[in-house]
Design a protein around this motif. Structure first.
Motif, mmCIF file in Angstrom:
data_model
loop_
_atom_site.group_PDB
_atom_site.id
_atom_site.type_symbol
_atom_site.label_atom_id
_atom_site.label_comp_id
_atom_site.label_asym_id
_atom_site.label_seq_id
_atom_site.Cartn_x
_atom_site.Cartn_y
_atom_site.Cartn_z
ATOM 1 N N MET A 49 31.178 35.075 52.178
ATOM 2 C CA MET A 49 30.920 36.370 51.668
ATOM 3 C C MET A 49 31.441 36.062 50.294
ATOM 4 N N TYR A 50 30.790 36.200 49.026
ATOM 5 C CA TYR A 50 31.202 36.020 47.730
ATOM 6 C C TYR A 50 31.610 37.353 47.199
ATOM 7 N N TYR A 51 32.293 37.401 46.496
ATOM 8 C CA TYR A 51 32.830 38.563 45.795
ATOM 9 C C TYR A 51 33.285 38.247 44.246
ATOM 10 N N LYS A 52 33.112 39.082 43.335
ATOM 11 C CA LYS A 52 33.451 38.923 41.872
ATOM 12 C C LYS A 52 34.324 39.969 41.537
ATOM 13 N N TYR A 53 35.614 39.447 40.944
ATOM 14 C CA TYR A 53 36.302 40.389 40.408
ATOM 15 C C TYR A 53 36.608 40.152 38.720
ATOM 16 N N TYR A 54 36.938 41.288 38.139
ATOM 17 C CA TYR A 54 37.065 41.438 36.851
ATOM 18 C C TYR A 54 38.615 41.940 36.553
ATOM 19 N N CYS A 55 39.168 40.981 35.710
ATOM 20 C CA CYS A 55 40.591 41.216 35.628
ATOM 21 C C CYS A 55 40.984 41.155 34.028
ATOM 22 N N ARG A 56 41.065 42.336 33.599
ATOM 23 C CA ARG A 56 41.307 42.425 32.002
ATOM 24 C C ARG A 56 40.780 41.788 31.148
ATOM 25 N N GLY A 57 39.295 41.643 31.377
ATOM 26 C CA GLY A 57 38.387 40.762 30.703
ATOM 27 C C GLY A 57 37.940 39.463 31.227
ATOM 28 N N TYR A 58 38.856 39.025 32.065
ATOM 29 C CA TYR A 58 38.616 37.674 32.849
ATOM 30 C C TYR A 58 37.632 38.091 34.054
ATOM 31 N N SER A 59 36.648 37.016 34.198
ATOM 32 C CA SER A 59 35.786 37.506 35.294
ATOM 33 C C SER A 59 35.865 35.935 36.317
ATOM 34 N N GLU A 60 35.857 36.206 37.385
ATOM 35 C CA GLU A 60 36.067 34.967 38.557
ATOM 36 C C GLU A 60 35.181 35.498 39.643
ATOM 37 N N LYS A 61 34.624 34.653 40.531
ATOM 38 C CA LYS A 61 33.890 34.734 41.577
ATOM 39 C C LYS A 61 34.660 33.737 42.800
ATOM 40 N N PHE A 62 34.847 34.362 43.783
ATOM 41 C CA PHE A 62 35.473 33.858 44.949
ATOM 42 C C PHE A 62 34.831 34.014 46.227
ATOM 43 N N GLY A 63 34.958 33.223 47.138
ATOM 44 C CA GLY A 63 34.182 33.446 48.449
ATOM 45 C C GLY A 63 35.118 33.264 49.654
ATOM 46 N N ILE A 64 34.858 33.942 50.589
ATOM 47 C CA ILE A 64 35.566 33.857 51.729
ATOM 48 C C ILE A 64 34.832 34.085 52.982
ATOM 49 N N MET A 65 35.134 32.958 53.874
ATOM 50 C CA MET A 65 34.403 32.683 55.195
ATOM 51 C C MET A 65 34.633 33.731 56.198
ATOM 52 N N ARG A 66 33.687 34.047 57.188
ATOM 53 C CA ARG A 66 33.654 34.962 57.841
ATOM 54 C C ARG A 66 34.855 34.703 58.979
ATOM 55 N N GLU A 67 35.039 33.356 59.350
ATOM 56 C CA GLU A 67 36.110 33.105 60.213
ATOM 57 C C GLU A 67 37.546 33.222 59.752
ATOM 58 N N VAL A 68 37.583 33.030 58.430
ATOM 59 C CA VAL A 68 38.878 33.274 57.859
ATOM 60 C C VAL A 68 39.165 34.895 57.872
ATOM 61 N N VAL A 69 37.978 35.478 57.517
ATOM 62 C CA VAL A 69 38.052 37.085 57.621
ATOM 63 C C VAL A 69 38.926 37.461 59.194
ATOM 64 N N ARG A 70 37.783 36.822 60.063
ATOM 65 C CA ARG A 70 38.341 37.432 61.356
ATOM 66 C C ARG A 70 39.921 36.989 61.675
ATOM 67 N N SER A 71 40.265 35.599 61.358
ATOM 68 C CA SER A 71 41.323 35.504 61.660
ATOM 69 C C SER A 71 42.682 36.161 60.765
#
Length: 157
Positions: free
Chosen positions: A113-135
């Protein structure tokens, strides 16, 4: 770039040190827009807690429809758990809002699952695997259960 940038005489003869510092400060872009480690943890928590709420809501519905003898006890515990998770989610969302950070779900591909975050003008995309979410949810469930049970043990009867 101004016309005077390449002129060495302007740099050495006519520019006062205070003016040079002001010029440098005005032209530098802020480099402190990246999120801190604490803010990255808040971002991760803001992604995980909604999944925990969905899981708990599904469990409440399942327990309500079951014929279990301890149904009311389990349902009460799940409601306490839900309240605690919702409180944490509200606290985290307020903190992110105060720090001018927004998180949006982007896409989901190949169990990531990919998410995008905006932090004070800075933008970044990160992904998190379903197994990581479960654990991570398993670890959080244990933590919340410990907090709720230790808190109830402290109360006098």
């Amino acid at each position: 770039m101004s016309k005077l940038d390449g002129n060495e005489r302007w740099k050495t003869k006519m520019l006062l040190p205070e003016h040079h510092e002001q010029y440098q400060a005005r032209n530098e872009t802020p480099k402190n827009n990246r999120p801190t480690q604490e803010e990255l943890t808040l971002i991760r928590d803001s992604v995980l807690l909604p999944f925990m709420i969905i899981m708990a809501n599904n469990s409440v519905v399942e327990i309500q429809n079951s014929k279990n003898v301890l149904r009311s006890l389990i349902e009460g515990f799940l409601q306490l758990f839900l309240n605690k998770v919702r409180e944490d989610q509200i606290r985290i969302n307020r903190e992110l809002s105060k720090r001018n950070i927004r998180v949006h779900k982007d896409v989901e591909a190949d169990m990531v699952m990919y998410y995008k975050y905006y932090c004070r003008g800075y933008s970044e995309k990160f992904g998190i695997m379903r197994e990581v979410v479960r654990s991570e949810i398993r670890v959080r469930l244990k933590k919340y259960a410990y907090e709720l049970t230790s808190h109830s043990m402290d109360k006098p009867r």
